[in-house]
Each structure stands twice: as C-alpha cells, then as structure tokens.
Design a protein around this motif. Structure first.
Motif, PDB file in Angstrom:
ATOM      1  N   GLU A   1     110.891  45.632  42.554  1.00  0.00           N
ATOM      2  CA  GLU A   1     112.115  44.882  42.387  1.00  0.00           C
ATOM      3  C   GLU A   1     112.261  43.867  43.591  1.00  0.00           C
ATOM      4  N   LYS A   2     111.899  43.848  44.363  1.00  0.00           N
ATOM      5  CA  LYS A   2     112.280  42.678  45.430  1.00  0.00           C
ATOM      6  C   LYS A   2     110.852  41.257  44.753  1.00  0.00           C
ATOM      7  N   ARG A   3     109.873  41.756  44.934  1.00  0.00           N
ATOM      8  CA  ARG A   3     109.171  40.643  44.200  1.00  0.00           C
ATOM      9  C   ARG A   3     109.925  40.097  42.841  1.00  0.00           C
ATOM     10  N   GLU A   4     110.558  40.399  42.437  1.00  0.00           N
ATOM     11  CA  GLU A   4     111.568  39.470  40.952  1.00  0.00           C
ATOM     12  C   GLU A   4     112.465  38.529  41.997  1.00  0.00           C
ATOM     13  N   MET A   5     113.066  40.019  42.842  1.00  0.00           N
ATOM     14  CA  MET A   5     114.135  38.870  43.454  1.00  0.00           C
ATOM     15  C   MET A   5     114.253  37.448  44.062  1.00  0.00           C
ATOM     16  N   ARG A   6     112.786  37.542  44.792  1.00  0.00           N
ATOM     17  CA  ARG A   6     112.062  36.075  45.390  1.00  0.00           C
ATOM     18  C   ARG A   6     111.173  35.404  44.867  1.00  0.00           C
ATOM     19  N   ARG A   7     111.017  35.902  43.158  1.00  0.00           N
ATOM     20  CA  ARG A   7     110.806  35.187  42.112  1.00  0.00           C
ATOM     21  C   ARG A   7     111.533  34.323  41.742  1.00  0.00           C
ATOM     22  N   LEU A   8     113.028  34.998  41.373  1.00  0.00           N
ATOM     23  CA  LEU A   8     114.145  34.221  40.514  1.00  0.00           C
ATOM     24  C   LEU A   8     114.975  33.069  42.049  1.00  0.00           C
ATOM     25  N   LYS A   9     114.195  34.103  43.083  1.00  0.00           N
ATOM     26  CA  LYS A   9     114.888  32.744  44.092  1.00  0.00           C
ATOM     27  C   LYS A   9     114.690  31.479  44.272  1.00  0.00           C
ATOM     28  N   GLN A  10     113.417  31.674  44.086  1.00  0.00           N
ATOM     29  CA  GLN A  10     112.525  30.333  44.142  1.00  0.00           C
ATOM     30  C   GLN A  10     112.285  29.656  43.379  1.00  0.00           C
ATOM     31  N   GLU A  11     112.104  29.969  41.911  1.00  0.00           N
ATOM     32  CA  GLU A  11     112.457  29.324  40.715  1.00  0.00           C
ATOM     33  C   GLU A  11     113.840  28.485  40.638  1.00  0.00           C
ATOM     34  N   LYS A  12     115.145  28.742  41.644  1.00  0.00           N
ATOM     35  CA  LYS A  12     115.714  28.296  41.035  1.00  0.00           C
ATOM     36  C   LYS A  12     116.032  27.173  42.062  1.00  0.00           C
ATOM     37  N   LYS A  13     115.185  27.219  43.423  1.00  0.00           N
ATOM     38  CA  LYS A  13     115.049  26.183  44.541  1.00  0.00           C
ATOM     39  C   LYS A  13     114.237  24.784  44.621  1.00  0.00           C
ATOM     40  N   LEU A  14     112.721  25.659  43.047  1.00  0.00           N
ATOM     41  CA  LEU A  14     111.777  24.902  42.987  1.00  0.00           C
ATOM     42  C   LEU A  14     112.084  24.343  42.141  1.00  0.00           C
ATOM     43  N   SER A  15     112.961  23.915  41.613  1.00  0.00           N
ATOM     44  CA  SER A  15     112.863  23.255  40.415  1.00  0.00           C
ATOM     45  C   SER A  15     111.344  23.867  38.978  1.00  0.00           C
ATOM     46  N   GLY A  16     111.833  25.656  38.851  1.00  0.00           N
ATOM     47  CA  GLY A  16     110.677  25.616  37.931  1.00  0.00           C
ATOM     48  C   GLY A  16     109.736  26.218  38.278  1.00  0.00           C
ATOM     49  N   ALA A  17     109.881  26.374  39.171  1.00  0.00           N
ATOM     50  CA  ALA A  17     108.059  26.796  40.171  1.00  0.00           C
ATOM     51  C   ALA A  17     107.986  27.575  40.133  1.00  0.00           C
ATOM     52  N   GLY A  18     107.146  28.324  39.666  1.00  0.00           N
ATOM     53  CA  GLY A  18     107.157  29.951  39.995  1.00  0.00           C
ATOM     54  C   GLY A  18     106.769  30.575  41.301  1.00  0.00           C
ATOM     55  N   GLY A  19     107.657  32.127  40.912  1.00  0.00           N
ATOM     56  CA  GLY A  19     107.660  32.652  42.351  1.00  0.00           C
ATOM     57  C   GLY A  19     106.812  32.911  42.940  1.00  0.00           C
ATOM     58  N   THR A  20     106.248  32.947  44.709  1.00  0.00           N
ATOM     59  CA  THR A  20     105.200  34.275  45.472  1.00  0.00           C
ATOM     60  C   THR A  20     105.429  34.874  46.153  1.00  0.00           C
ATOM     61  N   THR A  21     104.292  35.314  46.866  1.00  0.00           N
ATOM     62  CA  THR A  21     104.820  36.392  47.859  1.00  0.00           C
ATOM     63  C   THR A  21     103.679  36.518  48.721  1.00  0.00           C
ATOM     64  N   VAL A  22     102.637  34.950  48.511  1.00  0.00           N
ATOM     65  CA  VAL A  22     102.067  34.811  49.824  1.00  0.00           C
ATOM     66  C   VAL A  22     102.030  33.676  50.561  1.00  0.00           C
ATOM     67  N   GLY A  23     102.298  34.015  51.940  1.00  0.00           N
ATOM     68  CA  GLY A  23     101.845  32.914  52.910  1.00  0.00           C
ATOM     69  C   GLY A  23     101.486  32.635  54.159  1.00  0.00           C
ATOM     70  N   LEU A  24     101.560  32.355  54.772  1.00  0.00           N
ATOM     71  CA  LEU A  24     101.266  31.974  56.094  1.00  0.00           C
ATOM     72  C   LEU A  24     102.075  32.727  57.626  1.00  0.00           C
ATOM     73  N   ILE A  25     102.100  33.857  57.941  1.00  0.00           N
ATOM     74  CA  ILE A  25     103.218  34.473  58.569  1.00  0.00           C
ATOM     75  C   ILE A  25     103.014  33.896  60.171  1.00  0.00           C
ATOM     76  N   PRO A  26     103.844  32.892  60.986  1.00  0.00           N
ATOM     77  CA  PRO A  26     103.682  32.763  62.316  1.00  0.00           C
ATOM     78  C   PRO A  26     103.502  33.844  62.929  1.00  0.00           C
ATOM     79  N   TYR A  27     102.965  33.520  63.945  1.00  0.00           N
ATOM     80  CA  TYR A  27     102.755  35.230  65.312  1.00  0.00           C
ATOM     81  C   TYR A  27     102.064  36.610  64.266  1.00  0.00           C
ATOM     82  N   ALA A  28     103.212  36.882  63.539  1.00  0.00           N
ATOM     83  CA  ALA A  28     102.158  37.906  62.699  1.00  0.00           C
ATOM     84  C   ALA A  28     100.608  38.098  62.482  1.00  0.00           C
ATOM     85  N   ASP A  29     100.138  37.201  62.295  1.00  0.00           N
ATOM     86  CA  ASP A  29      98.741  37.111  61.601  1.00  0.00           C
ATOM     87  C   ASP A  29      97.230  36.644  63.237  1.00  0.00           C
ATOM     88  N   LEU A  30      98.472  36.973  64.371  1.00  0.00           N
ATOM     89  CA  LEU A  30      97.852  36.646  65.626  1.00  0.00           C
ATOM     90  C   LEU A  30      97.014  38.032  65.775  1.00  0.00           C
TER      91      LEU A  30
END
Length: 498
Positions: A241-270
């Motif tokens: 459910e949250k993954r779909e919400m994030r996908r819709l959010k990002q599609e709206k802001k990135l002009s048709g680019a698909g959503g993703t749940t992958v990223g570099l997270i500062p501090y957490a990756d230490l």
C-alpha cells in the motif's frame, strides 16, 4: 597571627595526602576511560553529518558516528542507553539520494532525466535495476564536485574506496587460497569494466566539463558502483500500500518517471552488519514527506556498537562480494563445493548430481550425491548399499584432508596471524577468509568421521536425509549454488573395477 598561620599550614599538610590520592584516582579513571574508547575515534565529518540530519528535520538520538579502522570506514555506537524498540534514527526523505531529490538538487539532473542515451542505458523508469544505474552516475558526479554538492555532509563520511575484494591484486587474490573466490572476484572486475565502458566514455565525450576523463576513471566508477550496490536501502518493500502511494507521488513530481523504493539513506548506511541482529526499519509516509526510521532491535549500553543486519541467511561469499568482509562467528550459511573430475562425470548416471555441498554440520547435500560417489567407487549395482555409502563418506574425508595438506598455510598458522590483529585490509580479509573455509573443512572431516565411527542409522535414507537447518539457504538450492561456495574440493575417487 603566627599561631593561626601555623594551624593553617598544619591543616593543609594533613589534607595533602588525601588531595594527592584523590587526584591520582581521578587521573587513573580518566586514563581508563580514554583507553576504553581508544578502539573508536571521532572525526569532524561525523559531527557535521549529525548536525545536517537534525537541521533537515531528522533525528539522531543516543547515537555517535565513529571511525573504525578494521572496517576501513565508519560505524555507529550508542552514546546513551538504548532500549529495545527505541527509535534512534529518523532520516527525512529530503536528504535521501534517490529519484526525487536528484531531480530537485543534482546539477546533472538534465543528464539523468533527458539524455536519450543514458535513459536508454539505465531504463526509462527510475525503479528496479535502473535505479542503481542512475545512482552510480549521480554518485560518480557528486563525489567529485563536493564543494557544491547538496549531499556534501553525507558524502564526506563515505570512503573513496569501499572495502571490496575488487581492489586485490592477483597475488593478493592468491593469498585467499580459494580459487573459487578468485574466480568470482575476477568476474566481478569484468562486470565493473563492462559497466564503465557502456557509460563513462560517452559521458567523457559529451560532457567533458562535468565528467573529465582524468577524474572519472575506471577505479572511481568501480568505487561508486560498489558503494551503490552495498549501501542502498529498499524502503517499504514489505508494504504494498505504501509502495503504491510512493509510486504515485513520484510519478506526479517526476513527469511520468516510474516510482522507486531504492535509495542511499545518509547516516543509516553507516551501521555495520551483525548476523544475529533482527533489523527493524522502514519509512513512514504522509501527504507531505516520508521518513526513514530505524529502531533498536536489542538493548545497547553507552559505547556499544549499534548494528543492522544485511541479511543473516546469506553465505560469506555474498558478504565478501557485496561488502568486502566476512561476518564474525557466523558459520551456518557457509558450505564447500564437492566436484568430480571431468572423466568421472561422464561415467555416472545422469539422473544423479555431479556436484555436492557440505556445511559446518558435516551433512552432504543433496543426499543423492552420496549415491553418485558410491556408484563411481562400488559400481552402479552396489551404490545404495551401506558399505558403499560408508566408502563414499571415507572418500570425501580423504579428499578434504588431502586438500588441507596441499594448502600453503594450516588453520593453526592462520589463527596465529589472526591473533596479531589488524594491519591492512588486504591481509585482514585474506586471513579471515582462510580461517572461515578451513574451519568448515576441518569440522566436516571431524563430523563425518564421527558418523562413520558411531553410525546410528539402519538405512541410507535415515542416515543421510537432508536436515532442516538454517545454513542450507535458498542460494544453495538453485542451479548457481556453487557461486556462493567459499571453496571447492575435487574428489579424487578410485573407480570401481568392471
């Protein structure tokens, strides 16, 4: 007056031993505190990162970022008592390095989003494997332009060369004493070179001001690719459910680019890995922002290192190839590959496997591999007889012992080197690797000999049935299982007379 002065001097003289003793113990306590924390060292980059996270709306509570020499990078320790389930870290979405923030803050966003060749190479949607491709290019640019990078406080804590077998020379790879690991590493180097040749020459030629050839070398690209592969988080992968919400959010802001749940997270990756830890993390989502949060999976005392699990079920080869280290004290997922000679493979029944695996518990998998070995030694008609199976076990024991005798160093010699402590990453990873696979070889021999001596079963099926233990992982059951093996033993079998 003189009498009063005399009393004062006498009083001071009486108190002086107590003052000296108190001062002595004060200095001693201070020295002990310094010594107790000497295995960690703080640096300014950690403090800057912490302040940046907080200033951007995040939370760093009860934690301290530290430099760890043996990890050739940083880690995180508790600065105050942490209770199980305490939310000690919150990283706001606006400082992640991922599709949304790159589109907003990166100076090469036009290249990432509009260059047709890059989009064709990485994929039209910012998700799945395409996200890795874009992140590698972005990290490669940002780390060479730190002065103007939005992520400078984060990237200052990322070592230029991550721990990886990739950097080892041919001689250093030979020092691992595992031809299997050497082959895996050489193949990994080829893949990195292939990725470099598919992307960087084009960027050199098309954008020489942003990607000058003298800075964006194969070594630099490889470091960026290794960092991305080792450090990315998948957030809310378990919550559709949250993954779909994030996908819709990002599609709206990135002009048709698909959503993703992958990223570099500062501090957490230490946070460094520990296999016994049950990681508890994820991102909360609201209409306006998402936060990546981590929670304590156990209680931590001040000064104790706080860990995160990179996947406790994985074999050591996974950790070596992805992160450049072997988890301490975790043997259940490791195993050795047993192979036949090419000539012997041609002689056995094709319905039986020609490759087997053996773990720390001395169990051979698949159990039908024992029939393969027995068939070669005793003949097809006798391969299921208990005597033939015992002969197969003895043959495996003999092959392992012979292999151990041929290695340049013994397990005892490797232990002695390990006790000398950390010197360089190259020597440290080599001796830890040798100790790990030799522990499995020695233990396998011991367990198999015990089973031969004290056989407790009456049938082959009862004695060699595959046990349901944790170290037989999903990797082990697929056709590429040998890839995750630390070491390979070739069985020099005596063929049955016909």
């Amino acid at each position: 007056m003189a009498e009063k002065l005399g009393r004062t001097v006498t009083s001071m003289a009486r108190r002086q031993p107590k003052v000296i003793i108190a001062a002595f113990f004060g200095v001693l306590i201070l020295m002990l505190l310094l010594l107790s924390s000497s295995k960690y060292s703080q640096d300014e980059a950690c403090e800057v990162l912490t302040n940046w996270v907080i200033r951007k709306g995040g939370k760093v509570e009860g934690l301290k970022c530290i430099w760890k020499e043996e990890a050739a990078g940083r880690g995180v320790i508790a600065s105050q008592p942490l209770m199980k389930s305490d939310n000690y870290l919150v990283i706001p979405e606006n400082i992640w390095m991922w599709g949304h923030t790159l589109h907003k803050h990166s100076q090469i966003k036009d290249i990432l989003y509009s260059d047709e060749k890059i989009v064709k190479r990485c994929g039209s949607e910012w998700k799945g494997t395409g996200m890795y491709c874009y992140l590698i290019i972005a990290l490669e640019y940002e780390k060479h332009n730190l002065k103007n990078s939005y992520w400078k406080p984060y990237l200052d804590t990322v070592p230029f060369r991550p721990t990886s077998l990739t950097w080892l020379s041919e001689a250093e790879l030979d020092n691992l004493q595992s031809a299997t690991l050497k082959e895996i590493t050489l193949n990994s180097k080829k893949e990195l070179e292939k990725g470099y040749n598919e992307i960087m020459p084009y960027l050199h030629a098309t954008y020489p001001d942003k990607f000058p050839k003298d800075k964006h070398t194969l070594e630099s690209y490889a470091a960026s690719a290794i960092h991305v592969s080792a450090r990315v988080f998948q957030t809310n992968w378990h919550n559709s459910e949250k993954r779909e919400m994030r996908r819709l959010k990002q599609e709206k802001k990135l002009s048709g680019a698909g959503g993703t749940t992958v990223g570099l997270i500062p501090y957490a990756d230490l946070l460094n890995h520990q296999s016994y830890v049950d990681s508890d993390y994820g991102d909360s989502y609201s209409e306006h922002e998402g936060n990546f949060s981590l929670y304590a999976s156990e209680c931590y005392s001040p000064g104790a290192e706080v860990y995160h699990s990179y996947g406790s079920h994985h074999a050591s080869v996974h950790f070596l190839s992805e992160y450049g280290f072997i988890p301490a004290g975790f043997l259940k997922a490791d195993y050795i590959t047993l192979v036949l000679t090419e000539e012997q493979e041609e002689t056995v029944d094709k319905s039986n496997p020609a490759v087997g695996f053996i773990g720390i518990d001395g169990m051979v998998y698949p159990e039908s591999f024992m029939n393969t070995v027995a068939e070669i030694q005793a003949g097809k008609e006798q391969r299921t007889a208990l005597k033939a199976i015992d002969g197969a076990v003895s043959a495996i024991v003999g092959a392992i012992q012979s292999t151990l005798e041929d290695l340049p160093t013994t397990l005892e010699e490797d232990y002695a080197e390990l006790r000398q402590g950390f010197k360089t990453y190259e020597s440290w990873v080599a001796v830890n690797t040798r100790v790990r696979f030799k522990q499995i070889l020695h233990t396998s021999v011991s367990v198999l000999n015990q089973r031969l001596k004290h056989r407790h079963y009456t049938t082959v099926e009862e004695g060699w049935t595959m046990p349901k233990t944790n170290h037989y992982t999903a990797e082990r059951q697929n056709q590429d299982a040998a890839y995750y093996s630390l070491f390979t033993v070739e069985l020099g079998l005596t063929t049955a007379k016909k």
